[in-house]
Design a protein around this motif. Structure first.
Motif, PDB file in Angstrom:
ATOM      1  N   ALA A  17       0.853  -1.184   0.000  1.00 18.99           N
ATOM      2  CA  ALA A  17       0.000   0.000   0.000  1.00 18.99           C
ATOM      3  C   ALA A  17       0.887   1.231   0.000  1.00 18.99           C
ATOM      4  O   ALA A  17       1.942   1.261   0.638  1.00 18.99           O
ATOM      5  N   ALA A  18       0.480   2.252  -0.718  1.00 15.97           N
ATOM      6  CA  ALA A  18       1.212   3.517  -0.754  1.00 15.97           C
ATOM      7  C   ALA A  18       0.192   4.650  -0.835  1.00 15.97           C
ATOM      8  O   ALA A  18      -0.969   4.444  -1.200  1.00 15.97           O
ATOM      9  N   ILE A  19       0.613   5.847  -0.504  1.00 14.72           N
ATOM     10  CA  ILE A  19      -0.273   7.001  -0.499  1.00 14.72           C
ATOM     11  C   ILE A  19       0.389   8.166  -1.233  1.00 14.72           C
ATOM     12  O   ILE A  19       1.604   8.195  -1.407  1.00 14.72           O
ATOM     13  N   GLY A  20      -0.428   9.120  -1.652  1.00 11.54           N
ATOM     14  CA  GLY A  20       0.084  10.337  -2.253  1.00 11.54           C
ATOM     15  C   GLY A  20       0.239  11.428  -1.211  1.00 11.54           C
ATOM     16  O   GLY A  20      -0.216  11.280  -0.071  1.00 11.54           O
ATOM     17  N   ARG A  21       0.859  12.531  -1.586  1.00 13.14           N
ATOM     18  CA  ARG A  21       1.075  13.639  -0.656  1.00 13.14           C
ATOM     19  C   ARG A  21      -0.233  14.166  -0.065  1.00 13.14           C
ATOM     20  O   ARG A  21      -0.280  14.635   1.065  1.00 13.14           O
ATOM     21  N   GLY A  22      -1.297  14.094  -0.845  1.00 15.22           N
ATOM     22  CA  GLY A  22      -2.559  14.677  -0.410  1.00 15.22           C
ATOM     23  C   GLY A  22      -3.428  13.774   0.437  1.00 15.22           C
ATOM     24  O   GLY A  22      -4.530  14.172   0.843  1.00 15.22           O
ATOM     25  N   ALA A  23      -2.982  12.558   0.734  1.00 18.70           N
ATOM     26  CA  ALA A  23      -3.782  11.634   1.538  1.00 18.70           C
ATOM     27  C   ALA A  23      -4.106  12.254   2.891  1.00 18.70           C
ATOM     28  O   ALA A  23      -3.233  12.801   3.566  1.00 18.70           O
ATOM     29  N   ALA A  24      -5.378  12.173   3.294  1.00 18.02           N
ATOM     30  CA  ALA A  24      -5.816  12.777   4.553  1.00 18.02           C
ATOM     31  C   ALA A  24      -5.431  11.920   5.752  1.00 18.02           C
ATOM     32  O   ALA A  24      -5.233  10.707   5.634  1.00 18.02           O
ATOM     33  N   PHE A  25      -5.363  12.551   6.917  1.00 15.83           N
ATOM     34  CA  PHE A  25      -4.931  11.897   8.150  1.00 15.83           C
ATOM     35  C   PHE A  25      -5.721  10.615   8.409  1.00 15.83           C
ATOM     36  O   PHE A  25      -5.147   9.535   8.596  1.00 15.83           O
ATOM     37  N   LYS A  26      -7.052  10.705   8.413  1.00 13.28           N
ATOM     38  CA  LYS A  26      -7.877   9.535   8.715  1.00 13.28           C
ATOM     39  C   LYS A  26      -7.738   8.461   7.639  1.00 13.28           C
ATOM     40  O   LYS A  26      -7.812   7.268   7.929  1.00 13.28           O
ATOM     41  N   GLU A  27      -7.529   8.866   6.407  1.00 14.05           N
ATOM     42  CA  GLU A  27      -7.309   7.903   5.325  1.00 14.05           C
ATOM     43  C   GLU A  27      -6.038   7.104   5.577  1.00 14.05           C
ATOM     44  O   GLU A  27      -5.989   5.894   5.344  1.00 14.05           O
ATOM     45  N   LEU A  40       3.755   3.754   5.810  1.00 14.16           N
ATOM     46  CA  LEU A  40       3.349   3.748   4.407  1.00 14.16           C
ATOM     47  C   LEU A  40       4.277   4.648   3.601  1.00 14.16           C
ATOM     48  O   LEU A  40       4.548   5.783   4.017  1.00 14.16           O
ATOM     49  N   PRO A  41       4.756   4.183   2.455  1.00 12.25           N
ATOM     50  CA  PRO A  41       5.544   5.063   1.585  1.00 12.25           C
ATOM     51  C   PRO A  41       4.635   6.102   0.939  1.00 12.25           C
ATOM     52  O   PRO A  41       3.477   5.819   0.617  1.00 12.25           O
ATOM     53  N   VAL A  42       5.186   7.290   0.752  1.00 13.95           N
ATOM     54  CA  VAL A  42       4.467   8.366   0.066  1.00 13.95           C
ATOM     55  C   VAL A  42       5.085   8.493  -1.324  1.00 13.95           C
ATOM     56  O   VAL A  42       6.310   8.630  -1.459  1.00 13.95           O
ATOM     57  N   ILE A  43       4.240   8.419  -2.341  1.00 18.46           N
ATOM     58  CA  ILE A  43       4.747   8.438  -3.714  1.00 18.46           C
ATOM     59  C   ILE A  43       4.140   9.583  -4.505  1.00 18.46           C
ATOM     60  O   ILE A  43       3.108  10.141  -4.146  1.00 18.46           O
ATOM     61  N   GLU A  44       4.813   9.918  -5.598  1.00 18.49           N
ATOM     62  CA  GLU A  44       4.274  10.898  -6.532  1.00 18.49           C
ATOM     63  C   GLU A  44       4.647  10.465  -7.949  1.00 18.49           C
ATOM     64  O   GLU A  44       5.513   9.611  -8.150  1.00 18.49           O
ATOM     65  N   GLY A  45       3.976  11.055  -8.924  1.00 14.06           N
ATOM     66  CA  GLY A  45       4.250  10.715 -10.316  1.00 14.06           C
ATOM     67  C   GLY A  45       3.965   9.262 -10.615  1.00 14.06           C
ATOM     68  O   GLY A  45       2.909   8.730 -10.275  1.00 14.06           O
ATOM     69  N   GLU A  46       4.911   8.579 -11.232  1.00 16.67           N
ATOM     70  CA  GLU A  46       4.740   7.183 -11.623  1.00 16.67           C
ATOM     71  C   GLU A  46       5.051   6.204 -10.507  1.00 16.67           C
ATOM     72  O   GLU A  46       5.058   4.991 -10.724  1.00 16.67           O
ATOM     73  N   GLY A  47       5.306   6.721  -9.322  1.00 13.78           N
ATOM     74  CA  GLY A  47       5.588   5.840  -8.191  1.00 13.78           C
ATOM     75  C   GLY A  47       6.906   6.131  -7.512  1.00 13.78           C
ATOM     76  O   GLY A  47       7.442   5.274  -6.816  1.00 13.78           O
TER      77      GLY A  47
END
Length: 219
Positions: A17-27, A40-47
């Motif tokens: 599982a990974a999340i983007g910069r905009g993932a909310a706290f409760k998410e 959880l790793p935070v990713i952007e672009g193509e991963g």
């Protein structure tokens, strides 16, 4: 010489599982619960991995929820106080992320985890794209190798190299990962070398010796 050591790609979890910069706290909290992970790793672009959000990054929100930090706390825990007010992964994450490559040896990955005091590491390729995650429990998988597998590797990669027959006669016994070398060898000065090489075999818990020098009359 001993065979190629196990590397991170041998034991890592490729589906993560990974999340983007905009993932909310409760998410983020929900995703950790669903996947039963502590980070959880935070990713952007193509991963591309740009950071990691861990349980430790989330806890300040609860710690400071109903408190009014004194001046000393404000001065010494600025980062935690900032995270207490954070709402998204981009504000919560530790960046840059501490990562490893798929071809990193398990020993190197274990040292990285120990020094950084983390339980999991994102695995990335040469350009930083997420390939998987390796955890402490993944690194321990090598100790699930059977005694027979370990014994065969020790015979093939260590005994046949250091104590070839007919000059020597060495038996390899393995019980619960503990290797014992017994028998007669021509050169007992090689025993410390054998100890180092056996311990380098993945899955070995310890090594013991019952070796004696071949009697001069038999040399």
């Amino acid at each position: 010489m001993p065979g190629t050591p196990y590397i991170v790609s041998d034991v890592m979890t490729p589906t993560v599982a990974a999340i983007g910069r905009g993932a909310a706290f409760k998410e983020i909290v929900q995703l950790m619960q669903d996947w039963k992970v502590s980070a959880l790793p935070v990713i952007e672009g193509e991963g591309r991995v740009v950071g990691v959000v861990s349980e430790a990054d989330l806890l300040p929100k609860e710690e400071f929820r109903d408190s009014d930090p004194d001046r000393s706390t404000q001065l010494h825990r600025l980062s935690d106080l900032a995270k207490a007010g954070a709402l998204t992964a981009g504000e919560l994450m530790t960046s840059p992320a501490l990562t490893v490559h798929p071809d990193t040896t398990l020993a190197q990955a274990a040292r990285t985890m120990a020094r950084a005091k983390v339980k999991r590491l994102p695995v990335v390729d040469a350009v930083g794209l997420l390939q998987g995650v390796v955890s402490r429990s993944d690194l321990l998988k090598v100790f699930l190798r059977t005694d027979e597998e370990i014994a065969e590797e020790v015979r093939r990669e260590v005994v046949s190299y250091l104590f070839p027959s007919p000059d020597s006669s060495v038996r390899v016994e393995v019980l619960d990962g503990v290797v014992k070398l017994a028998g007669q060898v021509r050169d007992t000065s090689l025993v410390p070398v054998a100890a180092r090489l056996v311990r380098a075999v993945e899955g070995v818990v310890d090594v013991a010796f019952d070796l004696t020098r071949v009697p001069p009359a038999q040399e």
